[in-house]
Motif scaffolding. Structure first.
Motif, PDB file in Angstrom:
ATOM      1  N   ARG A  97       0.885  -1.151  -0.052  1.00 43.04           N
ATOM      2  CA  ARG A  97      -0.060   0.011   0.087  1.00 43.04           C
ATOM      3  C   ARG A  97       0.971   1.281   0.018  1.00 43.04           C
ATOM      4  N   ARG A 113      -1.760  11.068  10.010  1.00 42.47           N
ATOM      5  CA  ARG A 113      -3.026  10.822   9.826  1.00 42.47           C
ATOM      6  C   ARG A 113      -3.439  10.618   8.305  1.00 42.47           C
ATOM      7  N   HIS A 172      -4.235   0.685  -2.600  1.00 40.77           N
ATOM      8  CA  HIS A 172      -3.979  -0.684  -2.494  1.00 40.77           C
ATOM      9  C   HIS A 172      -3.623  -1.125  -3.818  1.00 40.77           C
ATOM     10  N   LYS A 225       3.545  -4.306   2.957  1.00 41.86           N
ATOM     11  CA  LYS A 225       2.944  -4.121   4.043  1.00 41.86           C
ATOM     12  C   LYS A 225       2.694  -5.256   5.091  1.00 41.86           C
ATOM     13  N   PRO A 239      -8.641   4.698   5.211  1.00 39.64           N
ATOM     14  CA  PRO A 239      -7.974   3.970   6.236  1.00 39.64           C
ATOM     15  C   PRO A 239      -8.654   2.834   6.901  1.00 39.64           C
ATOM     16  N   GLY A 240      -7.775   1.813   6.937  1.00 38.86           N
ATOM     17  CA  GLY A 240      -8.403   0.457   7.786  1.00 38.86           C
ATOM     18  C   GLY A 240      -9.175  -0.399   6.829  1.00 38.86           C
ATOM     19  N   TYR A 241      -9.197   0.096   5.520  1.00 40.96           N
ATOM     20  CA  TYR A 241     -10.182  -0.759   4.548  1.00 40.96           C
ATOM     21  C   TYR A 241      -9.482  -2.201   4.324  1.00 40.96           C
ATOM     22  N   GLU A 242     -10.274  -3.141   4.501  1.00 44.34           N
ATOM     23  CA  GLU A 242      -9.549  -4.420   3.988  1.00 44.34           C
ATOM     24  C   GLU A 242     -10.412  -4.855   2.914  1.00 44.34           C
TER      25      GLU A 242
END
Lengths: 279, 576
Positions: B295, B304, B310, B349, B552-555
């Motif tokens: 990423r 932040r 991705h 990552k 952020p934090g997306y999977e």
């Protein structure tokens, strides 16, 4: 050696190289003592003589031969210019390379430092150094070297930044080549051309700066002959003995012209965009 | 009826002595109104120079027409000899009679003007339209080249558009003056294959609508099979063969044409796939990649992040010794990033890379796309080849020299190459040099990132053969990354199709190519130009690749795989 022959084929390169060769020869002859007269000997009966068959460029207030003093002066000026530019090249290249290689924070710190140095005029810097170590040859070399270091750092950093992203640097990483190898063989070796141009041009300016420092009495100290010093000594005798001013001034001017012409020619020859045309 | 364009014995030279440096040496052809002529040849064959001579743009590149004639029938019925025309006349001809589109849609548009303004300028110069008339004309042009939502796109700058969209804008500008002849110089070479298919379909449709004639220049004979009426094959400044398209393709007369048709990789939907794969026997994989994720953070504040690209999102595969895994996909699909992550040129990552090697300290080596950029121009071949060995603690001794000459010989370069510099070699030779260098450390795996894409088509074929030979001789495993399906078909045992950072289909090359299951694979394969499929028609399709920037934090959702045969898996498509 292909460069030298290309320089001689280039019209302004030929003139520039000719001047440099004459200067080097004069300095060499003076260094091994082959001047027409003893540069420090005072021919007291022949004071302030205009150019004549015995004294080709006349004599000064103390009856010393101008030509002999000029030859020694050239040597002195070239020594200082070469030493200063050599120091500046090495220091500037290292700083520029590391700034480009490390990037981000270090790049910022090193290059801002260079910007601060670049803001100082050479004369001011020389005054500062004199305050610390006193006037003399060493002062001139240090002052000029410090003034030119940021210029070399900039010349190196820009292309080094783009070279760093080239495939051959990535390829070297896949073999596991050391950083030192990559920095010297892949980056520095490709920077030889722009550095060579910058060195020649910096020599011209160093020559002028050295003359300026000596003229102000901050550089070479009497009785050692120096171009700037001779100019300074002659300034009150401009009316009675114009040759005393004319010859050192011409010598400085031609010297700068020689290095500048060579630098311009080098730039033409080494520029890849013009390479196709000459081939 | 006299033809629209008649070229007779055209000679074009360059430099101070154009007569002595002729690049085009006697080319003749006729083009009737509404006809399409394809000029096919490799770099240096003179195909572009021939085309540039027709509107005399060649003058600006330092070329001179040294002989022959180019007769153009103008709109008012008069005939004009281009070779003797004044610059003033030529300016009119270039705008109104002959339109041109170029290879690089990135550099042919001015980046500081909106596309609307650029099309309006073309309309103003060539059709004397101004103000509102020019604006509505520009809108009309964008509609004609099928740019969706044309009205809002008028205010876009070139960098806001994709390559395919930019090429459409270029076509719109070329068509602004309703030219009677359109010259297209490799207009799709820089584009992805699905985009290429769309541009080709667009050009075919526009030709039907406007009845203009076209000259289409390309190195890919398969590409023009569907669009050209006539084909002219050029080699070394001469037209070696020209005839109706079917005649050239089915009954080639000249050796070079036959060579282009047989030696050059052409896509055959799995028929030419290799069947000597080592899979199935009891061997352990040499590389296993498990859940590889790369990423790139987006946004200026490192603490932040506004999200991340991705680039590679959960890629798994394994590679057997002696096997080639072809990774195909379009630009931005993450195939090159996968390669770089495996070589640790890009930070991972997440993900595990297991390499089981017995023979080398650096078991994975790489060959890059551009043979001109991957060799340091200031080092000679000896230094270039010695670098990997020296980096790994070997000394420059007789044994090392022996290995260098051995490898040079194996890749087909003379031993005296050692003292020469990269610029003294051709593109193909340089790529051989890069291959030899990658083999210096006796690796198990070689990653080939678009390794033949920059080469001329017939050189491509030779380098591919060399790679296959070397694979057999040294038991190498290849990770072969390419956008070119025809090339991958020749060399791969297995194929992984990447889309938006993920593998959507993987399996035996023959199975994947002949029986694609995933909708993206189907679209990709349908878009590949092929001589066999020259009579099929492409329909326009404006599907866009989804944005890879995620919050952020997306999977991504867990991949679900479906078996489609022995060695053939397809990722189930989720509706988003």
């Amino acid at each position: 050696m292909a460069i030298i022959s290309a320089l001689f084929r280039h019209p302004s390169g030929r003139i520039g190289m000719a001047i440099i060769v004459v200067y080097l020869l004069a300095a060499l002859l003076a260094a091994i003592g082959l001047t027409p007269h003893d540069a420090l000997k005072m021919y007291t009966i022949d004071r302030l003589k205009p150019p004549s068959p015995t004294f080709w460029m006349g004599t000064d207030l103390l009856g010393r031969d101008t030509l002999s003093r000029l030859m020694l002066g050239i040597g002195q000026s070239l020594n200082i210019a070469f030493a200063a530019v050599a120091c500046a090249t090495i220091a500037g290249s290292v700083i520029g390379l590391l700034a480009a290689w490390w990037g981000s924070l270090w790049d910022g710190i090193l290059m801002r430092l260079m910007d601060v140095l670049l803001a100082f005029p050479a004369i001011l810097l020389a005054l500062l150094i004199i305050a610390i170590v006193g006037p003399g040859t060493f002062t001139s070399v240090t002052a000029i070297a410090i003034v030119y270091t940021p210029i070399f750092a900039r010349v190196v950093r820009g292309p080094a930044l783009s070279l760093k992203r080239r495939d051959f640097v990535d390829a070297a990483r896949t073999f596991g080549s050391s950083q030192f190898y990559v920095l010297t063989r892949h980056l520095l070796l490709n920077l030889v051309a722009p550095l060579a141009v910058q060195v020649t041009l910096a020599l011209a300016w160093a020559l002028l700066t050295e003359a300026g420092l000596s003229f102000l009495g901050l550089g070479t100290q009497p009785p050692t002959p120096s171009l700037g010093l001779m100019l300074s000594e002659s300034k009150n005798l401009m009316q009675q003995a114009p040759w005393l001013m004319l010859f050192p001034a011409l010598t400085i001017m031609l010297g700068i012209l020689g290095f500048n012409l060579t630098g311009d020619a080098l730039r033409d020859i080494l520029d890849p965009r013009t390479q196709g045309r000459s081939a | 009826m006299s033809p629209l364009l008649a070229v007779r014995d055209l000679h074009v030279g360059f430099g101070r002595a154009p007569k002595a440096n002729e690049v085009v040496r006697g080319v003749s052809f006729d083009l009737s109104a509404g006809q399409t002529l394809a000029i096919v040849g490799e770099s240096g064959s003179g195909k572009s120079v021939t085309a540039l001579s027709i509107n005399r743009l060649v003058d600006f590149g330092g070329g001179r027409i040294t002989g022959g004639s180019i007769t153009l029938q103008r709109a008012d019925g008069s005939a004009l000899d281009i070779t003797g025309a004044t610059e003033k006349t030529l300016r009119q001809v270039r705008g109104r009679d002959i339109g041109m589109i170029f290879q690089e849609p990135m550099t042919s548009l001015n980046p500081v003007h909106t596309i609307g303004a650029q099309i309006e300028e073309a309309l103003r110069l060539n059709r004397d339209l101004t103000g509102q008339a020019a604006r509505s004309g520009a809108l009309d042009m964008l509609d004609r080249v099928r740019i969706p939502d044309a009205k809002s796109r008028l205010g876009y700058y070139p960098h806001q558009l994709s390559g395919g969209m930019r090429q459409r804008v270029m076509i719109a500008m070329a068509l602004a003056s309703s030219p009677r002849l359109l010259i297209a110089d490799e207009p799709t070479t820089a584009l992805d294959v699905t985009v290429q298919a769309q541009i080709m379909a667009l050009l075919a449709e526009l030709r039907e609508e406007t009845g203009m004639a076209m000259i289409f220049i390309t190195h890919d004979i398969g590409l023009v099979a569907g669009i050209a009426d006539r084909i002219m094959v050029m080699q070394g400044g001469l037209a070696v063969e020209q005839d109706e398209t079917d005649a050239v393709l089915d009954r080639p007369q000249h050796d070079y044409t036959r060579h282009l048709l047989s030696a050059v990789p052409h896509f055959t939907a799995g028929k030419a796939a290799r069947s000597d794969g080592p899979r199935g026997t009891e061997t352990k994989p040499v590389v296993v990649v498990d859940d590889l994720v790369v990423r790139f953070p987006v946004g200026r504040n490192p603490f932040r992040p506004a999200g991340a690209v991705h680039a590679v999102d959960g890629v798994d595969f394994d590679l057997m010794p002696g096997e080639t895994l072809g990774i195909v996909g379009e630009s931005g699909s993450g195939k090159s990033t996968t390669a770089r992550a495996i070589l640790e040129l890009t930070e991972r990552k997440r993900g595990r890379l297991t390499v089981s090697s017995s023979r080398s300290r650096r078991p994975i080596q790489m060959v890059f796309q551009d043979p001109f950029a991957s060799l340091n121009p200031r080092l000679n071949v000896e230094a270039l080849l010695a670098e990997p060995a020296i980096a790994n603690g070997q000394r420059k001794d007789a044994a090392l020299l022996e290995r260098m000459t051995f490898l040079l010989d194996r890749v087909g370069l003379p031993a005296d190459a050692l003292t020469r510099y990269p610029h003294q070699f051709s593109g193909g030779q340089r790529q051989r040099l890069c291959i030899a260098r990658a083999l210096m450390l006796n690796p198990d795996v070689v990653v080939l990132d678009e390794a033949v894409s920059a080469l001329d088509v017939s050189v491509q074929a030779k380098v591919l053969d060399l790679l296959i030979d070397l694979q057999r001789e040294f038991g190498l495993a290849y990770l072969f990354i390419s956008h070119d399906m025809a090339v991958v078909e020749r060399i791969a045992h297995r194929i992984a199709v990447m889309f938006a950072g993920q593998i959507v289909e993987i399996g035996n090359a023959q199975a994947v190519l002949s029986d694609p299951q995933h909708s993206y694979t189907k679209r990709l394969i349908a878009a590949v130009p092929a001589i066999e499929r020259r009579n099929q028609h492409f329909s326009l399709d404006a599907t866009q690749v989804p944005s890879l920037v995620r919050p952020p934090g997306y999977e991504p959702p867990e991949a679900v795989w479906r078996q489609a045969g022995g060695d053939h898996q397809v990722r189930l498509e989720t509706v988003t």
